[in-house]
Design a protein around this motif. Sequence first.
Motif, PDB file in Angstrom:
ATOM      1  N   UNK A  50      37.234  40.059  48.553  1.00 26.70           N
ATOM      2  CA  UNK A  50      36.366  38.942  48.937  1.00 26.70           C
ATOM      3  C   UNK A  50      35.179  39.438  49.758  1.00 26.70           C
ATOM      4  N   UNK A  51      35.432  40.377  50.649  1.00 28.78           N
ATOM      5  CA  UNK A  51      34.342  40.933  51.456  1.00 28.78           C
ATOM      6  C   UNK A  51      33.383  41.742  50.596  1.00 28.78           C
ATOM      7  N   UNK A  52      33.917  42.410  49.611  1.00 30.96           N
ATOM      8  CA  UNK A  52      33.048  43.210  48.739  1.00 30.96           C
ATOM      9  C   UNK A  52      32.187  42.317  47.853  1.00 30.96           C
ATOM     10  N   UNK A  53      32.728  41.202  47.435  1.00 32.78           N
ATOM     11  CA  UNK A  53      31.939  40.245  46.650  1.00 32.78           C
ATOM     12  C   UNK A  53      30.764  39.738  47.485  1.00 32.78           C
ATOM     13  N   UNK A  54      31.046  39.356  48.727  1.00 32.31           N
ATOM     14  CA  UNK A  54      29.993  38.869  49.614  1.00 32.31           C
ATOM     15  C   UNK A  54      28.937  39.956  49.836  1.00 32.31           C
ATOM     16  N   UNK A  55      29.398  41.177  50.075  1.00 34.22           N
ATOM     17  CA  UNK A  55      28.485  42.303  50.300  1.00 34.22           C
ATOM     18  C   UNK A  55      27.554  42.489  49.113  1.00 34.22           C
ATOM     19  N   UNK A  56      28.110  42.433  47.912  1.00 38.03           N
ATOM     20  CA  UNK A  56      27.286  42.618  46.716  1.00 38.03           C
ATOM     21  C   UNK A  56      26.283  41.482  46.571  1.00 38.03           C
ATOM     22  N   UNK A  57      26.735  40.263  46.748  1.00 36.72           N
ATOM     23  CA  UNK A  57      25.863  39.111  46.550  1.00 36.72           C
ATOM     24  C   UNK A  57      24.757  39.039  47.587  1.00 36.72           C
ATOM     25  N   UNK A  58      25.011  39.553  48.774  1.00 35.67           N
ATOM     26  CA  UNK A  58      23.991  39.557  49.824  1.00 35.67           C
ATOM     27  C   UNK A  58      22.957  40.662  49.630  1.00 35.67           C
ATOM     28  N   UNK A  59      23.311  41.689  48.853  1.00 38.43           N
ATOM     29  CA  UNK A  59      22.428  42.853  48.733  1.00 38.43           C
ATOM     30  C   UNK A  59      21.872  43.075  47.336  1.00 38.43           C
ATOM     31  N   UNK A  60      22.103  42.146  46.428  1.00 34.92           N
ATOM     32  CA  UNK A  60      21.601  42.276  45.064  1.00 34.92           C
ATOM     33  C   UNK A  60      21.023  40.950  44.596  1.00 34.92           C
ATOM     34  N   UNK A  61      19.958  41.044  43.827  1.00 38.48           N
ATOM     35  CA  UNK A  61      19.277  39.852  43.355  1.00 38.48           C
ATOM     36  C   UNK A  61      19.437  39.643  41.853  1.00 38.48           C
ATOM     37  N   UNK A  62      20.360  40.368  41.254  1.00 33.96           N
ATOM     38  CA  UNK A  62      20.569  40.222  39.822  1.00 33.96           C
ATOM     39  C   UNK A  62      21.253  38.898  39.516  1.00 33.96           C
ATOM     40  N   UNK A  63      21.241  38.522  38.248  1.00 30.60           N
ATOM     41  CA  UNK A  63      21.902  37.287  37.841  1.00 30.60           C
ATOM     42  C   UNK A  63      23.390  37.332  38.164  1.00 30.60           C
ATOM     43  N   UNK A  64      23.982  38.536  38.026  1.00 29.37           N
ATOM     44  CA  UNK A  64      25.412  38.677  38.317  1.00 29.37           C
ATOM     45  C   UNK A  64      25.731  38.320  39.761  1.00 29.37           C
ATOM     46  N   UNK A  65      24.777  38.610  40.659  1.00 24.38           N
ATOM     47  CA  UNK A  65      25.008  38.397  42.079  1.00 24.38           C
ATOM     48  C   UNK A  65      25.087  36.921  42.444  1.00 24.38           C
ATOM     49  N   UNK A  66      24.688  36.045  41.550  1.00 21.58           N
ATOM     50  CA  UNK A  66      24.707  34.612  41.830  1.00 21.58           C
ATOM     51  C   UNK A  66      26.018  33.954  41.398  1.00 21.58           C
ATOM     52  N   UNK A  67      26.870  34.715  40.773  1.00 18.64           N
ATOM     53  CA  UNK A  67      28.114  34.188  40.214  1.00 18.64           C
ATOM     54  C   UNK A  67      29.269  35.026  40.750  1.00 18.64           C
ATOM     55  N   UNK A  68      30.071  34.462  41.651  1.00 14.97           N
ATOM     56  CA  UNK A  68      31.137  35.224  42.303  1.00 14.97           C
ATOM     57  C   UNK A  68      32.149  35.775  41.304  1.00 14.97           C
ATOM     58  N   UNK A  69      32.449  35.017  40.263  1.00 16.37           N
ATOM     59  CA  UNK A  69      33.406  35.491  39.270  1.00 16.37           C
ATOM     60  C   UNK A  69      32.875  36.704  38.529  1.00 16.37           C
ATOM     61  N   UNK A  70      31.584  36.682  38.186  1.00 16.15           N
ATOM     62  CA  UNK A  70      30.978  37.828  37.503  1.00 16.15           C
ATOM     63  C   UNK A  70      30.934  39.041  38.412  1.00 16.15           C
ATOM     64  N   UNK A  71      30.636  38.810  39.689  1.00 17.50           N
ATOM     65  CA  UNK A  71      30.601  39.914  40.648  1.00 17.50           C
ATOM     66  C   UNK A  71      31.980  40.527  40.803  1.00 17.50           C
ATOM     67  N   UNK A  72      33.015  39.695  40.862  1.00 20.33           N
ATOM     68  CA  UNK A  72      34.376  40.215  40.947  1.00 20.33           C
ATOM     69  C   UNK A  72      34.690  41.110  39.751  1.00 20.33           C
TER      70      UNK A  72
END
Length: 205
Positions: free
Chosen positions: A129-151
């Motif tokens: 969960x922390x890694x998902x947040x870290x990625x979404x806060x530091x990336x602007x790709x489409x994947x970063x807007x979708x927690x399931x895709x980031x996981x």
Amino acid sequence: MAKNFVIALGREFCSGGKEIGKMISERLGVHYYDGDLLREKSKELGIDEGIFEMFDEQPTRSFLYSIMMDPYAIDNAVNSGKVIEAQRRVIESAAAEGSCVIVGRRADKILEDKEDINLVSVFIGADIEDRIVHYMENNESKEAKDAKSVRRLIERKDRERASYYNYLGDGKWGRAGNYTMCFSTSKISKEKICDTICNYIKTLD
């Protein structure tokens, strides 16, 4: 005279391992190597860049994922030993230049039998969960807007790193017994992890 040391730092994707590696190198005043800097060193050694790319923490990608690269080219390179030899040359060259921090690339396994250095192997992990947040806060790709895709992305990256590390069968990625010390950035701050590692380095002969 004390031996040079090498801190070989393995990490789960988006766990903060690179940041910790940089902090340690700055604190101790030693070289820092990640994929990009090792790629530059491979050029200095005259290693074909395509060969280096093949062992960029996913040498078995053609076998497991079949994406981005010609599987026959990778198979031939791996089978002929070119990838393994290139990897060894780059890591050993970095270590020979002095104390340093090397992130990933199986540096711990490559250097574990070197009697002229103090090898400290470290593994950094974190809760998904922390890694998902870290990625979404530091990336602007489409994947970063979708927690399931980031996981899914994080889990794929971890599988690739595990496959890469485990490829030769001489170690188990992420298993505590394989490392000098292991940390979770979900439980301990990066600064305290850095403090602990640096304090340990001071105890080495």
